[in-house]
Design a protein around this motif. Structure first.
Motif, PDB file in Angstrom:
ATOM      1  N   PHE A 109       0.839  -1.208   0.000  1.00 18.47           N
ATOM      2  CA  PHE A 109       0.000   0.000   0.000  1.00 18.47           C
ATOM      3  C   PHE A 109       0.876   1.262   0.000  1.00 18.47           C
ATOM      4  O   PHE A 109       0.595   2.229  -0.708  1.00 18.47           O
ATOM      5  CB  PHE A 109      -0.914  -0.008   1.238  1.00 18.47           C
ATOM      6  N   SER A 110       1.973   1.217   0.784  1.00 22.12           N
ATOM      7  CA  SER A 110       2.792   2.440   0.897  1.00 22.12           C
ATOM      8  C   SER A 110       3.746   2.591  -0.299  1.00 22.12           C
ATOM      9  O   SER A 110       4.539   3.520  -0.352  1.00 22.12           O
ATOM     10  CB  SER A 110       3.567   2.437   2.211  1.00 22.12           C
ATOM     11  N   GLY A 111       3.725   1.642  -1.223  1.00 20.94           N
ATOM     12  CA  GLY A 111       4.468   1.805  -2.482  1.00 20.94           C
ATOM     13  C   GLY A 111       5.869   1.245  -2.459  1.00 20.94           C
ATOM     14  O   GLY A 111       6.600   1.383  -3.434  1.00 20.94           O
ATOM     15  N   SER A 112       6.315   0.628  -1.321  1.00 21.08           N
ATOM     16  CA  SER A 112       7.648   0.002  -1.375  1.00 21.08           C
ATOM     17  C   SER A 112       7.549  -1.380  -0.744  1.00 21.08           C
ATOM     18  O   SER A 112       7.695  -1.537   0.465  1.00 21.08           O
ATOM     19  CB  SER A 112       8.710   0.862  -0.694  1.00 21.08           C
ATOM     20  N   LEU A 113       7.271  -2.342  -1.616  1.00 24.36           N
ATOM     21  CA  LEU A 113       7.027  -3.710  -1.178  1.00 24.36           C
ATOM     22  C   LEU A 113       8.224  -4.257  -0.392  1.00 24.36           C
ATOM     23  O   LEU A 113       9.352  -4.263  -0.881  1.00 24.36           O
ATOM     24  CB  LEU A 113       6.771  -4.581  -2.428  1.00 24.36           C
ATOM     25  N   ILE A 170       0.944 -11.466  -2.395  1.00 30.62           N
ATOM     26  CA  ILE A 170      -0.038 -10.428  -2.704  1.00 30.62           C
ATOM     27  C   ILE A 170      -1.253 -11.101  -3.343  1.00 30.62           C
ATOM     28  O   ILE A 170      -1.102 -12.001  -4.157  1.00 30.62           O
ATOM     29  CB  ILE A 170       0.561  -9.419  -3.708  1.00 30.62           C
ATOM     30  N   MET A 171      -2.430 -10.684  -2.921  1.00 27.86           N
ATOM     31  CA  MET A 171      -3.661 -11.242  -3.495  1.00 27.86           C
ATOM     32  C   MET A 171      -4.177 -10.275  -4.550  1.00 27.86           C
ATOM     33  O   MET A 171      -4.074  -9.065  -4.386  1.00 27.86           O
ATOM     34  CB  MET A 171      -4.746 -11.362  -2.418  1.00 27.86           C
ATOM     35  N   PRO A 172      -4.795 -10.818  -5.596  1.00 23.15           N
ATOM     36  CA  PRO A 172      -5.323  -9.922  -6.655  1.00 23.15           C
ATOM     37  C   PRO A 172      -6.446  -9.038  -6.111  1.00 23.15           C
ATOM     38  O   PRO A 172      -7.141  -9.427  -5.217  1.00 23.15           O
ATOM     39  CB  PRO A 172      -5.839 -10.875  -7.707  1.00 23.15           C
TER      40      PRO A 172
END
Ligand code: PMV
Length: 320
Positions: A103-107, A318-320
């Motif tokens: 969500f925060s853009g840095s997996l 990660i789930m779709p």
């Protein structure tokens, strides 16, 4: 919305002994916990208002992998029984870390998720927690955690911890299981009684100074070492026999219960082998069986709750 899920784990060999230098061998199983995260006008957990600052576990993960700056709506959905020795909190921690970081853009990397989840487990277990649950939930498959590197296995990472019994070091490895084992259904029998890992590890720690107790613990450790070779050979009959032997040794060190013993007894006619799994006291048994429905029926008749599941190749994802 960002969503991730992670599997439960079951220990096949080496519970408790892993805190004293032995290998623990654990598998991911297909009971999963999922966490989803989306923007919100106020902080919500499963639709109810919550304050991340007074929820230390989640609050810690939010500040490590997300941000406290803007409120989120977090939803948790878990098919893993709680406090049952199946690593439900580890699965929730790694899934939360992955959902929050994406969500925060840095997996976050799988390794950093496993490390953060282990720190949270260790603080919840009074400093006595091996990285077994958290590594399995993060990696999936079969995992071997040992006090030193095992050269024949794929090394993933090392973890150090200051515990009340001194400094601990573990090396985390992956083991690829032969199809003859990974295709066998896994049956879990939950006693319905939760168990406190913190209390069980304390009970064991308080008896480690007795030589007879230490001798039994050494046998658990030795069996676990031998089981690594058995697992690579992939003969379910030999593994089943070793699982039952492990159960008897765990009973000897006092971490079984009459309900766990009854569940093991009940599934034996239908399985390769069975044993308690995890900290014991309450919680679950695990059986490997090609007759999973007969095992499930036997568990039900003995007052337990069955879960027919399978070996899970995928860890946190990660789930779709
Ligand atoms: O019951 P669980 O899932 O918390 O497993 C505990 C396993 C122990 O070896 C008893 C403790 C540990 O941290 O490895």
């Amino acid at each position: 919305m960002w969503c991730a899920d992670a599997p439960a784990k079951a220990i096949l060999f080496g519970e408790h002994a892993v805190l004293y230098g032995a290998p623990a061998i654990a598998i991911a199983i297909d009971l999963r916990a999922s966490v989803s995260v989306k923007k919100s006008t106020n902080w919500l957990l499963n639709g109810n208002e919550f304050n991340p600052l007074i929820n230390p576990h989640l609050g810690h993960l939010i500040s490590e992998f997300g941000t406290m700056q803007s409120p989120l709506s977090i939803s948790i959905d878990s098919g893993i029984p709680i406090a049952a020795g199946l690593g439900s909190s580890a699965a929730l921690s790694v899934a939360s870390g992955m959902a929050l970081s994406s969500f925060s853009g840095s997996l976050a990397s799988i390794e950093s998720l496993a490390r953060a989840a282990h720190r949270a487990e260790a603080s919840a277990q009074g400093g006595r927690a091996s990285p077994t649950d958290t590594s399995v939930s993060a990696l999936g498959g079969a995992v071997i955690v040992n006090s030193s590197r095992i050269e024949t296995l794929e090394h993933r990472w090392s973890i150090d911890l200051e515990s009340p019994d001194g400094s601990k070091h573990w090396d985390v490895h992956s083991l690829s299981l032969p199809k003859s084992l990974s295709s066998i259904p896994v049956v879990i029998g939950f006693t319905g009684n939760s168990s406190s890992t913190k209390e069980m590890v304390e009970i064991v720690a308080n008896q480690m100074h007795q030589s007879a107790f230490r001798a039994s613990m050494n046998e658990v450790s030795e069996l676990s070492r031998q089981a690594i070779e058995l697992l690579s050979q992939g003969d379910p009959v030999a593994i089943g026999e070793a699982m039952l032997q492990c159960h008897h040794l765990l009973k000897e060190i006092g971490v079984s219960s009459s309900h766990l013993d009854n569940l093991v007894e009940a599934v034996l006619p239908f399985s390769f082998g069975a044993k308690l799994t995890g900290a014991g006291g309450g919680g679950c048994i695990i059986a490997l069986s090609n007759e999973p429905l007969s095992c499930a029926e036997a568990i039900r008749k003995s007052g337990g709750i069955p879960y027919v599941t399978s070996f899970a190749e995928n860890g946190v994802q990660i789930m779709p």
